[in-house]
Motif scaffolding. Structure first.
Motif, short mmCIF file in Angstrom:
data_model
loop_
_atom_site.label_atom_id
_atom_site.label_comp_id
_atom_site.label_asym_id
_atom_site.label_seq_id
_atom_site.Cartn_x
_atom_site.Cartn_y
_atom_site.Cartn_z
N THR A 131 13.43 -8.94 16.13
CA THR A 131 12.35 -8.99 17.42
C THR A 131 12.91 -8.08 18.26
OG1 THR A 131 12.13 -11.41 17.64
CG2 THR A 131 10.18 -10.44 16.59
N SER A 132 14.02 -8.13 18.23
CA SER A 132 14.77 -7.83 20.14
C SER A 132 14.44 -6.43 19.73
CB SER A 132 16.33 -8.41 19.93
OG SER A 132 17.60 -8.00 20.46
N VAL A 155 7.86 -12.72 25.83
CA VAL A 155 7.86 -13.99 25.20
C VAL A 155 9.02 -13.97 24.30
CG1 VAL A 155 6.86 -15.75 23.43
CG2 VAL A 155 5.33 -14.74 25.65
N LEU A 156 9.49 -12.54 23.93
CA LEU A 156 10.46 -12.35 23.13
C LEU A 156 11.49 -12.57 23.48
CD1 LEU A 156 8.93 -9.24 21.24
CD2 LEU A 156 9.57 -11.98 20.07
N LEU A 200 14.93 -13.09 15.34
CA LEU A 200 14.74 -12.72 16.95
C LEU A 200 15.79 -10.88 17.33
CD1 LEU A 200 14.73 -16.19 19.06
CD2 LEU A 200 12.66 -14.77 18.81
N VAL A 260 16.14 -18.11 12.65
CA VAL A 260 15.64 -18.04 13.37
C VAL A 260 16.52 -16.76 14.43
CG1 VAL A 260 14.97 -18.88 15.68
CG2 VAL A 260 14.50 -20.41 13.59
N VAL A 271 12.45 -13.92 26.62
CA VAL A 271 12.98 -15.47 27.11
C VAL A 271 13.24 -16.49 26.06
CG1 VAL A 271 11.63 -18.04 27.54
CG2 VAL A 271 10.97 -15.52 28.87
N LEU A 272 12.85 -15.74 24.44
CA LEU A 272 13.12 -16.73 23.88
C LEU A 272 14.89 -16.25 23.06
CD1 LEU A 272 9.98 -17.05 21.44
CD2 LEU A 272 10.80 -18.68 22.33
N GLU A 273 14.59 -14.55 23.58
CA GLU A 273 16.23 -14.45 23.29
C GLU A 273 17.22 -14.62 24.05
OE1 GLU A 273 16.70 -10.29 22.42
OE2 GLU A 273 14.41 -9.63 22.87
N CYS A 274 16.75 -15.16 25.05
CA CYS A 274 17.78 -15.50 25.94
C CYS A 274 18.28 -17.06 25.84
CB CYS A 274 17.27 -15.77 27.87
SG CYS A 274 17.33 -13.46 28.18
N LEU A 275 17.31 -17.58 25.25
CA LEU A 275 17.46 -18.68 24.77
C LEU A 275 18.43 -18.77 24.03
CD1 LEU A 275 14.05 -20.93 24.96
CD2 LEU A 275 16.05 -21.06 26.93
N VAL A 276 18.80 -18.09 22.59
CA VAL A 276 19.02 -18.02 21.44
C VAL A 276 20.43 -17.42 21.79
CG1 VAL A 276 19.88 -16.66 19.55
CG2 VAL A 276 17.21 -18.28 19.78
#
Length: 461
Positions: free
Chosen positions: A282-283, A145-146, A279, A275, A148-153
């Motif tokens: 969290t990364s 989950v983390l 991340l 945001v 995917v969110l990182e890559c989107l950002v």
């Protein structure tokens, strides 16, 4: 996919970009950072060719350790395992410093109080240690989950920054010019760049838990190299263009890891930047967790074979995770953080930078040894691998990795941000040398006193 999450998660894409790439610009003073990722990717891919080929025959939680044992011999394998343990523990512990710095800088304004970096570093070390005894499946879901969110950002950030370069107009390709990389400090750039790649090779540490290690290990390694190289090169270029190629070094030195978020705040607004910073934290968490799991498995493999105390082979009865190795790695982290805090050392420029660069140096040396091991391994047995896989690619990887190693040692003072005559430039690499000597000594003792244990070291499954 679970292994890929762990492998790429260990690299921590957003943490590597905001922390590692910015630090590379700031410490080395070299503009050509994006090109370093473009050049390193083929070298790592060459390494992955032989590594993946050998992974079809070696299934062991010790990753590099059994590879060298089966390619160069038991004594060399134990020596490399000790160097790898020092290197991976160093990079894991270095991130505790960055995490403590990042979280305290984020929370202090919100809390209206000055919390020390080491408080959060100690807290996260305990949290990671607890998660280390949980099942890989559970941790993989969190990391997925983390990631995917990182890559989107990162994608949104790169597209935005490249679309709005400093001064307007078209993006500049100056950071990709060879003349802006191959200058004083080029070895330091490669060291930092290798450091942010570190973790891509960790797929083999999960080989015993994979359903089909012969395919999944190779696939995860190739995908990790391709994905991280693309993300890092484009992000480094986007940061340079957004700040201005001639300004990127000064901006990185002034803002540190906050540079990326400053650039996004002016273009995408404070909410997106906040945001992204969350991340970023969290990364680091994801990277800490991935490295912790890999290190615990190293301890487990060495304890199981009697190279290290057998207590390290103990696993959690409920989850099967290497609990003893997890606890030992946590203890190392707590001790080092406590020492740096007690002496008032800086968590970013010293704990993160010093240990991170020492770790990347060790990883390059170990990878070179593994590449040589691939050649030795396939010469001693019948196989169906092509010459490209068992000799040509590993030989090329060895040459390139040794060249990078020499450049790193040559520029180690730049890496540390110290004077050329600083003892640290020899002390930190010297720790890796001592670890290798200790490994050879341990192997010698086992060969003489416990021949049955020595004979069982690093056997291929």
């Amino acid at each position: 996919m679970q292994i890929l999450f762990f492998v790429v998660g260990a690299s921590g894409p957003l943490y590597a970009i905001a922390g590692g790439v910015t630090a590379t610009y700031a410490v080395t003073g070299v503009m050509g950072v994006p090109l370093s990722f473009v050049l390193l990717a083929p070298v790592l891919a060459l390494f992955a060719v032989g590594y993946a080929a050998m992974s079809r025959y070696i299934t062991n939680a010790g990753a590099f350790y059994p590879y060298v044992v089966n390619g160069l011999g038991r004594s060399s394998g134990v020596a490399v395992s000790f160097v790898a343990l020092v290197a991976y523990n160093a990079i894991q512990i270095s991130i505790y410093g960055l995490f403590g710095w990042s979280l305290s800088n984020w929370l202090n304004p919100l809390l209206g109080m000055d919390t020390p970096w080491w408080l959060w570093a100690l807290v996260i070390a305990l949290v990671i240690g607890t998660l280390g005894v949980l099942r890989v499946d559970l941790n993989a879901k969190v990391l997925g989950v983390l990631l995917v969110l990182e890559c989107l950002v990162i994608v949104v950030t790169v597209v935005t920054l490249l679309g709005s370069p400093d001064g307007g107009g078209a993006p500049s390709l100056a950071p990709l010019a060879p003349s802006n990389l191959f200058t004083t400090g080029v070895g330091a750039v490669f060291a930092f760049s290798i450091a942010v790649f570190t973790g891509f090779e960790g797929a083999a540490t999960y080989s015993e838990e994979a359903r089909d290690p012969r395919k999944t290990v190779a696939r995860a390694t190739y995908l990790a190299v391709a994905l991280t190289a693309m993300l890092y090169a484009l992000s480094a270029l986007a940061m340079a263009d957004a700040a201005g190629p001639s300004n990127i070094i000064g901006a990185a030195q002034q803002s540190g890891p906050g540079l990326l978020f400053d650039l996004t705040a002016t273009r995408l607004g404070g909410l997106f930047s906040s945001v992204a910073y969350a991340l970023f934290i969290t990364s680091q968490f994801a990277s800490l967790l991935s490295f912790h799991n890999a290190i615990a498995r190293y301890f487990f493999a060495l304890g199981r074979e009697g190279v290290l105390p057998e207590v390290l082979a103990r696993t959690n009865r409920r989850t099967g995770a290497p609990a003893a190795g997890s606890l030992l790695q946590t203890a190392f982290g707590l001790i080092v953080v406590a020492v740096f805090a007690a002496f008032g050392r800086d968590p970013f420029t010293e704990l993160f930078s010093w240990l991170g660069t020492m770790a990347s140096t060790g990883v390059v040396l170990v990878m070179a040894a593994v590449s040589v091991s691939v050649i030795g391994f396939f010469r001693k047995r019948q196989h169906e691998e092509t010459p490209w896989r068992h000799t040509v690619a590993p030989a090329l990887a060895t040459v390139f990795l040794l060249v990078i190693f020499v450049l790193i040692i040559w520029n180690f003072d730049v890496l540390l941000g110290t004077a050329g005559d600083s003892p640290l430039r020899w002390i930190l690499p010297g720790i890796l040398v001592l670890a290798g000597i200790a490994g050879f000594a341990r192997a010698s003792v086992l060969r003489g006193r416990k021949p049955e244990v020595y004979a069982g070291i690093g056997k291929a499954d």
